[in-house]
Every structure is written in structure tokens, then in C-alpha cells.
Scaffold this active site. Structure first.
Site, PDB file in Angstrom:
ATOM      1  N   LYS A 191      19.677  -0.533  36.879  1.00  0.00           N
ATOM      2  CA  LYS A 191      20.327  -1.180  38.040  1.00  0.00           C
ATOM      3  C   LYS A 191      19.665  -0.702  39.339  1.00  0.00           C
ATOM      4  O   LYS A 191      18.468  -0.469  39.363  1.00  0.00           O
ATOM      5  CB  LYS A 191      21.833  -0.921  38.034  1.00  0.00           C
ATOM      6  CG  LYS A 191      22.453  -1.211  36.671  1.00  0.00           C
ATOM      7  CD  LYS A 191      23.940  -1.268  36.710  1.00  0.00           C
ATOM      8  CE  LYS A 191      24.469  -1.409  35.294  1.00  0.00           C
ATOM      9  NZ  LYS A 191      25.871  -1.761  35.239  1.00  0.00           N
ATOM     10  N   GLY A 197      30.469  -0.501  32.858  1.00  0.00           N
ATOM     11  CA  GLY A 197      30.670   0.526  33.879  1.00  0.00           C
ATOM     12  C   GLY A 197      32.105   1.006  34.000  1.00  0.00           C
ATOM     13  O   GLY A 197      32.463   1.681  34.962  1.00  0.00           O
ATOM     14  N   GLU A 204      26.659  -8.723  36.654  1.00  0.00           N
ATOM     15  CA  GLU A 204      26.637  -8.392  38.088  1.00  0.00           C
ATOM     16  C   GLU A 204      25.933  -9.486  38.882  1.00  0.00           C
ATOM     17  O   GLU A 204      26.297  -9.789  40.012  1.00  0.00           O
ATOM     18  CB  GLU A 204      25.983  -7.014  38.293  1.00  0.00           C
ATOM     19  CG  GLU A 204      26.928  -5.901  37.856  1.00  0.00           C
ATOM     20  CD  GLU A 204      26.250  -4.645  37.347  1.00  0.00           C
ATOM     21  OE1 GLU A 204      25.045  -4.441  37.594  1.00  0.00           O
ATOM     22  OE2 GLU A 204      26.938  -3.855  36.660  1.00  0.00           O
ATOM     23  N   ASN A 217      19.095  -0.137  31.379  1.00  0.00           N
ATOM     24  CA  ASN A 217      19.217  -0.914  32.618  1.00  0.00           C
ATOM     25  C   ASN A 217      19.595   0.042  33.741  1.00  0.00           C
ATOM     26  O   ASN A 217      20.752   0.434  33.856  1.00  0.00           O
ATOM     27  CB  ASN A 217      20.289  -2.004  32.431  1.00  0.00           C
ATOM     28  CG  ASN A 217      20.559  -2.762  33.726  1.00  0.00           C
ATOM     29  OD1 ASN A 217      19.764  -2.700  34.666  1.00  0.00           O
ATOM     30  ND2 ASN A 217      21.673  -3.471  33.780  1.00  0.00           N
ATOM     31  N   SER A 271      29.493   0.297  28.450  1.00  0.00           N
ATOM     32  CA  SER A 271      29.880   1.694  28.268  1.00  0.00           C
ATOM     33  C   SER A 271      29.379   2.293  26.947  1.00  0.00           C
ATOM     34  O   SER A 271      30.107   3.054  26.293  1.00  0.00           O
ATOM     35  CB  SER A 271      31.390   1.864  28.426  1.00  0.00           C
ATOM     36  OG  SER A 271      31.791   1.457  29.721  1.00  0.00           O
ATOM     37  N   GLU A 303      27.818  -8.621  26.581  1.00  0.00           N
ATOM     38  CA  GLU A 303      28.378  -7.574  27.430  1.00  0.00           C
ATOM     39  C   GLU A 303      29.739  -8.029  27.957  1.00  0.00           C
ATOM     40  O   GLU A 303      29.806  -8.742  28.970  1.00  0.00           O
ATOM     41  CB  GLU A 303      27.442  -7.320  28.617  1.00  0.00           C
ATOM     42  CG  GLU A 303      26.067  -6.828  28.211  1.00  0.00           C
ATOM     43  CD  GLU A 303      25.425  -6.026  29.323  1.00  0.00           C
ATOM     44  OE1 GLU A 303      25.056  -4.882  29.054  1.00  0.00           O
ATOM     45  OE2 GLU A 303      25.329  -6.515  30.451  1.00  0.00           O
ATOM     46  N   HIS A 323      22.744 -11.138  34.006  1.00  0.00           N
ATOM     47  CA  HIS A 323      23.641  -9.973  33.903  1.00  0.00           C
ATOM     48  C   HIS A 323      24.943 -10.296  34.640  1.00  0.00           C
ATOM     49  O   HIS A 323      24.936 -11.008  35.648  1.00  0.00           O
ATOM     50  CB  HIS A 323      22.960  -8.749  34.517  1.00  0.00           C
ATOM     51  CG  HIS A 323      23.708  -7.479  34.253  1.00  0.00           C
ATOM     52  ND1 HIS A 323      24.811  -7.113  34.994  1.00  0.00           N
ATOM     53  CD2 HIS A 323      23.536  -6.516  33.330  1.00  0.00           C
ATOM     54  CE1 HIS A 323      25.280  -5.966  34.528  1.00  0.00           C
ATOM     55  NE2 HIS A 323      24.533  -5.585  33.514  1.00  0.00           N
TER      56      HIS A 323
HETATM   57  C1  PEP Z   1      25.005  -2.839  31.898  1.00  0.00           C
HETATM   58  O1  PEP Z   1      24.907  -2.781  33.090  1.00  0.00           O
HETATM   59  O2  PEP Z   1      24.319  -3.675  31.285  1.00  0.00           O
HETATM   60  C2  PEP Z   1      25.936  -1.940  31.222  1.00  0.00           C
HETATM   61  C3  PEP Z   1      26.255  -2.189  29.988  1.00  0.00           C
HETATM   62  O3  PEP Z   1      26.426  -0.891  31.960  1.00  0.00           O
HETATM   63  P1  PEP Z   1      27.269   0.377  31.379  1.00  0.00           P
HETATM   64  O4  PEP Z   1      26.529   0.878  30.166  1.00  0.00           O
HETATM   65  O5  PEP Z   1      27.265   1.357  32.503  1.00  0.00           O
HETATM   66  O6  PEP Z   1      28.609  -0.132  31.035  1.00  0.00           O
END
Ligand code: PEP
Length: 255
Positions: free
Chosen positions: A11, A175, A99, A9, A215, A169, A97
Site C-alpha cells: 500500500k 486491515g 481501497e 501489498n 488480515s 478479499e 483493490h
Molecule cells: C490488502 O490490503 O489486500 C489486505 C488484505 O490487507 P490486510 O492484510 O492488512 O488485511
């Protein structure tokens, strides 16, 4: 046996030139030859065509989109429909997601409308759910996951459910550099699978692939993905580097 699925992803990152260079670097690391793990690249809309072009014959790597709107066409300035994504040979679409939920007010109801339209258009949704730290600290993880899952995937046939990927998630791990432990993640995934069984039937529960996101890095990917109910990863930050992303894809092959 569920085939693992690892998705990048990106973003709001990556110009067209950067996207091409990323794909070239990934193919140099032989990710195009891997057939036992499904690999998905999810660029911003502006780089989708470039990624598809750069992938060339590497048809085992699929392209996804980060969002879409539920209407078919019309006066919806700034939005993208399922048909427009199909026109770009997109296979997967990430929906709900965290976000999108936190910054753009997406509710389970909105996610559900999008998920249903995605299926009608033969796009495969990657539906994201996950609790905040506050919800976890209050002992509400299962309550939140069940609510998001039942709300976001309401009304799907068992077949559509089986073709949906769920991404667990935990919001506190996205992040932040703070990953759920493999045990915490496995516990949540097992609960999600149990809920899917209740929503449909045992076969459906066994079929649905549940990715972990939050992460994920080359250092923790193998242990997370070797848990029995973790069927891959949705990777944000570490997916911007072809070397790290290739390592994560390869970690999904190790049992
Ligand atoms: C994501 O945006 O789906 C995500 C898991 O980000 P990160 O791996 O940076 O935590």
C-alpha cells in the site's frame, strides 16, 4: 496442480531505503530459494526499482504494482501506464483493490478496462473482489461476487483468464484484524471457481489461482491456504514485516 502465490501489498508504505532493507531481510530468510510458491512484492511505484535492484538474482520473487491506468500514454497527470510498469520489469498488477473501489470510485467497468489492457501488455492482473459486511449480513455474498467477477473479467479469452489471479478479499476483513474463517473463505473461493467455469470452461476454472486476502497473519495463514480452493494470499499489514511475510510464504508450502 496450481502453484500457490503469496503477494505483499505494501500500500502507501515503505521508502526506498526501507524497501531495500525489507528485501535483504527476506533473502536472509531464504525466501529467494523457494521455487514451489510464487512470491510477489507489490511496493508503491516509488520503490519498485529499488525492490528489483535489491532482489538481484532472486528471480523467483516477482515485482507487482498496485494500480495502473488503461491509456497507453498522454495527458493523464498522475497516472501510470502498463508500458511504464513493464519498463520497470513489473510482472503483476493489482487491480480493483477494495481501497481503490471505495476511496477512488473504481467500478467493475473501470477494473475491466484495466484488466484487458494489462493482458495486452503482458502484465498479469491480480483482480480483487469481495463483499462488504452489510452485503454479507444480507445474504448477498454470491450475488456480489458473481457480479464483480463477471464485470471485472468480462470479455477475456480463456487463456487470459487462466493468467489472471483473482484475489477474494472480504472488505470487512481488510486491515481490521478480523479474518474470514477457513470455511467461510473456502466457500467463497469454491463459488468463485464455479463462476469461472461458467464464464469459460472447466479447464479454465481449474487453472485460475484464487488468493485470499484479509488480515492474513503467520498464525492463520497455514489453515487458510490448506483449503482446497485457496491458492495463496494477498497480504497487507503483515507483509510490512519481513519476518511475518516470510512465515506466511513458508506456510503456503505446508500441505
Ligand atoms: C490488502 O490490503 O489486500 C489486505 C488484505 O490487507 P490486510 O492484510 O492488512 O488485511
Amino acid at each position: 496442480m496450481r502453484k500457490k502465490i503469496v503477494a505483499a501489498n505494501w500500500k502507501m508504505n515503505m521508502t526506498q531505503a526501507e524497501a531495500s532493507r525489507f528485501v535483504e531481510a527476506l533473502l536472509l530468510r531464504d525466501v529467494g530459494e523457494i521455487t514451489d510458491v510464487e512470491v510477489v512484492i507489490v511496493p508503491p511505484f516509488t520503490a519498485i526499482a529499488k525492490v528489483t535492484e535489491a532482489l538481484g538474482n532472486a528471480q523467483n520473487i516477482k515485482v507487482g504494482a498496485q494500480n495502473m491506468y488503461w491509456e497507453k500514454n498522454g495527458p493523464f497527470t498522475g497516472e501510470i501506464s502498463a508500458a511504464l510498469l513493464r519498463d520497470l520489469f513489473v510482472h503483476y498488477v493489482v487491480l480493483g483493490h477494495s481501497e481503490r473501489r471505495t476511496l477512488f470510485g473504481e467500478t467493475d467497468e473501470i477494473v475491466n478496462r484495466k484488466v484487458r489492457v494489462a493482458h495486452e501488455a503482458k502484465l498479469r492482473p491480480i483482480a480483487c473482489i469481495g463483499e462488504t459486511l452489510e452485503q454479507r449480513d444480507r445474504g448477498n455474498v454470491e450475488k456480489i461476487l458473481a457480479m464483480q467477477l463477471r464485470g471485472s473479467l468480462a470479455g477475456l479469452t480463456p487463456k487470459d483468464l487462466q493468467e489472471t489471479v483473482v484475489a477474494y478479499e472480504p472488505v470487512w476483513a481488510i486491515g481490521t484484524g478480523r479474518t474470514a474463517t477457513p470455511e467461510q473463505a473456502q466457500e467463497a473461493h469454491a463459488f468463485i471457481r464455479k463462476t469461472l467455469r461458467e464464464m469459460a470452461d472447466d479447464t479454465t476454472g481449474e487453472h485460475v489461482r484464487i488468493q485470499y486476502g484479509g488480515s492474513v497473519k503467520p498464525e492463520n495463514a497455514r489453515e487458510l491456504m490448506s483449503q482446497p480452493d485457496i491458492d495463496g494470499a494477498l497480504v497487507g499489514g503483515a507483509s510490512l514485516d519481513p519476518r511475518s511475510f516470510a512465515q506466511i510464504v513458508k506456510a503456503a508450502r505446508e500441505r
